[in-house]
Design a protein around this motif. Sequence first.
Motif, PDB file in Angstrom:
ATOM      1  N   ASP A  76      33.957  48.395  34.873  1.00 30.16           N
ATOM      2  CA  ASP A  76      33.440  47.537  33.805  1.00 30.16           C
ATOM      3  C   ASP A  76      34.471  47.562  32.673  1.00 30.16           C
ATOM      4  OD1 ASP A  76      32.235  46.571  31.482  1.00 30.16           O
ATOM      5  OD2 ASP A  76      30.312  47.549  31.882  1.00 30.16           O
ATOM      6  N   CYS A  77      35.115  46.448  32.448  1.00 30.23           N
ATOM      7  CA  CYS A  77      36.231  46.384  31.492  1.00 30.23           C
ATOM      8  C   CYS A  77      35.827  46.106  30.058  1.00 30.23           C
ATOM      9  CB  CYS A  77      37.223  45.318  31.945  1.00 30.23           C
ATOM     10  SG  CYS A  77      38.132  45.744  33.435  1.00 30.23           S
ATOM     11  N   VAL A  78      34.547  46.009  29.764  1.00 31.09           N
ATOM     12  CA  VAL A  78      34.173  45.615  28.402  1.00 31.09           C
ATOM     13  C   VAL A  78      33.162  46.524  27.715  1.00 31.09           C
ATOM     14  CG1 VAL A  78      34.731  43.188  28.813  1.00 31.09           C
ATOM     15  CG2 VAL A  78      32.408  43.980  29.186  1.00 31.09           C
ATOM     16  N   THR A  79      32.428  47.347  28.441  1.00 30.29           N
ATOM     17  CA  THR A  79      31.328  48.097  27.836  1.00 30.29           C
ATOM     18  C   THR A  79      31.799  49.260  26.973  1.00 30.29           C
ATOM     19  OG1 THR A  79      29.877  47.441  29.634  1.00 30.29           O
ATOM     20  CG2 THR A  79      29.170  49.302  28.331  1.00 30.29           C
ATOM     21  N   THR A  80      32.868  49.959  27.390  1.00 33.44           N
ATOM     22  CA  THR A  80      33.365  51.083  26.584  1.00 33.44           C
ATOM     23  C   THR A  80      34.792  50.814  26.127  1.00 33.44           C
ATOM     24  OG1 THR A  80      34.333  52.365  28.389  1.00 33.44           O
ATOM     25  CG2 THR A  80      31.969  52.684  27.971  1.00 33.44           C
ATOM     26  N   VAL A  81      35.138  51.386  24.994  1.00 33.12           N
ATOM     27  CA  VAL A  81      36.481  51.209  24.446  1.00 33.12           C
ATOM     28  C   VAL A  81      37.516  51.796  25.401  1.00 33.12           C
ATOM     29  CG1 VAL A  81      38.030  51.865  22.553  1.00 33.12           C
ATOM     30  CG2 VAL A  81      35.688  51.133  22.057  1.00 33.12           C
ATOM     31  N   ALA A  82      37.231  52.957  25.962  1.00 34.22           N
ATOM     32  CA  ALA A  82      38.195  53.615  26.865  1.00 34.22           C
ATOM     33  C   ALA A  82      38.488  52.739  28.083  1.00 34.22           C
ATOM     34  CB  ALA A  82      37.676  54.974  27.299  1.00 34.22           C
ATOM     35  N   LEU A  83      37.453  52.174  28.690  1.00 33.51           N
ATOM     36  CA  LEU A  83      37.683  51.340  29.871  1.00 33.51           C
ATOM     37  C   LEU A  83      38.274  49.986  29.485  1.00 33.51           C
ATOM     38  CD1 LEU A  83      34.649  52.261  32.131  1.00 33.51           C
ATOM     39  CD2 LEU A  83      37.016  53.047  32.291  1.00 33.51           C
ATOM     40  N   LYS A  84      37.959  49.499  28.295  1.00 34.42           N
ATOM     41  CA  LYS A  84      38.612  48.283  27.783  1.00 34.42           C
ATOM     42  C   LYS A  84      40.116  48.521  27.690  1.00 34.42           C
ATOM     43  CE  LYS A  84      35.595  46.081  24.742  1.00 34.42           C
ATOM     44  NZ  LYS A  84      35.083  45.734  23.432  1.00 34.42           N
ATOM     45  N   ASP A  85      40.477  49.678  27.137  1.00 39.13           N
ATOM     46  CA  ASP A  85      41.893  50.036  27.004  1.00 39.13           C
ATOM     47  C   ASP A  85      42.543  50.217  28.371  1.00 39.13           C
ATOM     48  OD1 ASP A  85      41.594  49.935  24.265  1.00 39.13           O
ATOM     49  OD2 ASP A  85      41.516  52.122  24.004  1.00 39.13           O
ATOM     50  N   LEU A  86      41.822  50.822  29.318  1.00 32.08           N
ATOM     51  CA  LEU A  86      42.346  50.990  30.678  1.00 32.08           C
ATOM     52  C   LEU A  86      42.649  49.624  31.285  1.00 32.08           C
ATOM     53  CD1 LEU A  86      42.945  52.640  33.281  1.00 32.08           C
ATOM     54  CD2 LEU A  86      40.524  52.315  33.844  1.00 32.08           C
ATOM     55  N   CYS A  87      41.692  48.717  31.215  1.00 31.35           N
ATOM     56  CA  CYS A  87      41.870  47.384  31.796  1.00 31.35           C
ATOM     57  C   CYS A  87      43.020  46.642  31.128  1.00 31.35           C
ATOM     58  CB  CYS A  87      40.580  46.590  31.723  1.00 31.35           C
ATOM     59  SG  CYS A  87      39.283  47.268  32.794  1.00 31.35           S
ATOM     60  N   SER A  88      43.138  46.804  29.822  1.00 30.06           N
ATOM     61  CA  SER A  88      44.240  46.176  29.108  1.00 30.06           C
ATOM     62  C   SER A  88      45.576  46.745  29.587  1.00 30.06           C
ATOM     63  CB  SER A  88      44.061  46.403  27.605  1.00 30.06           C
ATOM     64  OG  SER A  88      45.134  45.842  26.910  1.00 30.06           O
ATOM     65  N   SER A  89      45.649  48.065  29.751  1.00 32.18           N
ATOM     66  CA  SER A  89      46.901  48.687  30.201  1.00 32.18           C
ATOM     67  C   SER A  89      47.238  48.290  31.641  1.00 32.18           C
ATOM     68  CB  SER A  89      46.826  50.208  30.073  1.00 32.18           C
ATOM     69  OG  SER A  89      45.965  50.757  31.048  1.00 32.18           O
ATOM     70  N   LEU A  90      46.216  47.962  32.439  1.00 31.82           N
ATOM     71  CA  LEU A  90      46.424  47.528  33.823  1.00 31.82           C
ATOM     72  C   LEU A  90      46.657  46.019  33.915  1.00 31.82           C
ATOM     73  CD1 LEU A  90      43.689  49.696  35.575  1.00 31.82           C
ATOM     74  CD2 LEU A  90      46.165  50.084  35.565  1.00 31.82           C
ATOM     75  N   LYS A  91      46.695  45.359  32.760  1.00 29.90           N
ATOM     76  CA  LYS A  91      46.954  43.916  32.672  1.00 29.90           C
ATOM     77  C   LYS A  91      45.870  43.079  33.358  1.00 29.90           C
ATOM     78  CE  LYS A  91      51.979  44.437  32.177  1.00 29.90           C
ATOM     79  NZ  LYS A  91      51.820  45.517  31.291  1.00 29.90           N
ATOM     80  N   ILE A  92      44.624  43.500  33.184  1.00 27.40           N
ATOM     81  CA  ILE A  92      43.492  42.707  33.673  1.00 27.40           C
ATOM     82  C   ILE A  92      43.257  41.618  32.643  1.00 27.40           C
ATOM     83  CG2 ILE A  92      41.056  42.733  34.312  1.00 27.40           C
ATOM     84  CD1 ILE A  92      42.966  44.364  36.176  1.00 27.40           C
ATOM     85  N   ARG A  93      43.405  40.360  33.070  1.00 30.53           N
ATOM     86  CA  ARG A  93      43.355  39.230  32.137  1.00 30.53           C
ATOM     87  C   ARG A  93      42.145  38.316  32.338  1.00 30.53           C
ATOM     88  NH1 ARG A  93      46.853  41.792  29.607  1.00 30.53           N
ATOM     89  NH2 ARG A  93      49.071  41.501  29.924  1.00 30.53           N
ATOM     90  N   ALA A  94      41.459  38.449  33.476  1.00 27.27           N
ATOM     91  CA  ALA A  94      40.323  37.569  33.763  1.00 27.27           C
ATOM     92  C   ALA A  94      39.282  38.349  34.560  1.00 27.27           C
ATOM     93  CB  ALA A  94      40.800  36.355  34.561  1.00 27.27           C
ATOM     94  N   PHE A  95      38.058  37.842  34.526  1.00 26.41           N
ATOM     95  CA  PHE A  95      36.960  38.498  35.253  1.00 26.41           C
ATOM     96  C   PHE A  95      36.305  37.522  36.209  1.00 26.41           C
ATOM     97  CE2 PHE A  95      37.076  40.400  30.959  1.00 26.41           C
ATOM     98  CZ  PHE A  95      37.606  41.628  31.330  1.00 26.41           C
ATOM     99  N   PRO A  96      36.072  37.944  37.425  1.00 25.49           N
ATOM    100  CA  PRO A  96      36.488  39.230  37.993  1.00 25.49           C
ATOM    101  C   PRO A  96      37.950  39.198  38.437  1.00 25.49           C
ATOM    102  CG  PRO A  96      35.315  37.968  39.651  1.00 25.49           C
ATOM    103  CD  PRO A  96      35.288  37.153  38.387  1.00 25.49           C
ATOM    104  N   THR A  97      38.575  40.363  38.458  1.00 26.63           N
ATOM    105  CA  THR A  97      39.888  40.542  39.060  1.00 26.63           C
ATOM    106  C   THR A  97      39.716  41.527  40.209  1.00 26.63           C
ATOM    107  OG1 THR A  97      41.129  40.112  37.035  1.00 26.63           O
ATOM    108  CG2 THR A  97      42.237  41.448  38.717  1.00 26.63           C
TER     109      THR A  97
END
Length: 149
Positions: A76-97
């Motif tokens: 889940d790329c949006v519920t927590t700040v930590a996982l948001k940051d993880l997804c950003s660092s992994l270059k996840i740009r759209a949902f779902p990826t």
Amino acid sequence: HRAHMYESTVMNIRPSKVQNITSIFQWEKLALKYPWVFVHFYAPWAIHSKELVPIWDAFSVEASRKTIPLVVAQVDCVTTVALKDLCSSLKIRAFPTLRWYSNGKADPGDDYKGARNVNALLAYTKQKLVSNNLAARGPIFNNNEVRLN
């Protein structure tokens, strides 16, 4: 050594259940421990992410039934700040990826873009396993081909 890793990986994976990644520590442990991880990065509010959930679950069950040595996970790329940051660092740009990881590495330009159904996901999995030059070893291998039936 790879054969031993394959055998121990198959024995330790619980692939009939989608692995729900809830922390960066869990992500790092999973991505580094298992040689093949297929991940659904999602946003709970995104309609296409919601539609994919039952398909992703069914794919995980089918992969397990066919004894494919693969971890099927979701983040889940949006519920927590930590996982948001993880997804950003992994270059996840759209949902779902949907992204395939081999030994902790992925090419973001090579995200899965095929049909969103179990058979298409299984065919993609076969293609990725074969292209990763797996040795002909274990229950799903026969003459370097992956049997998915």
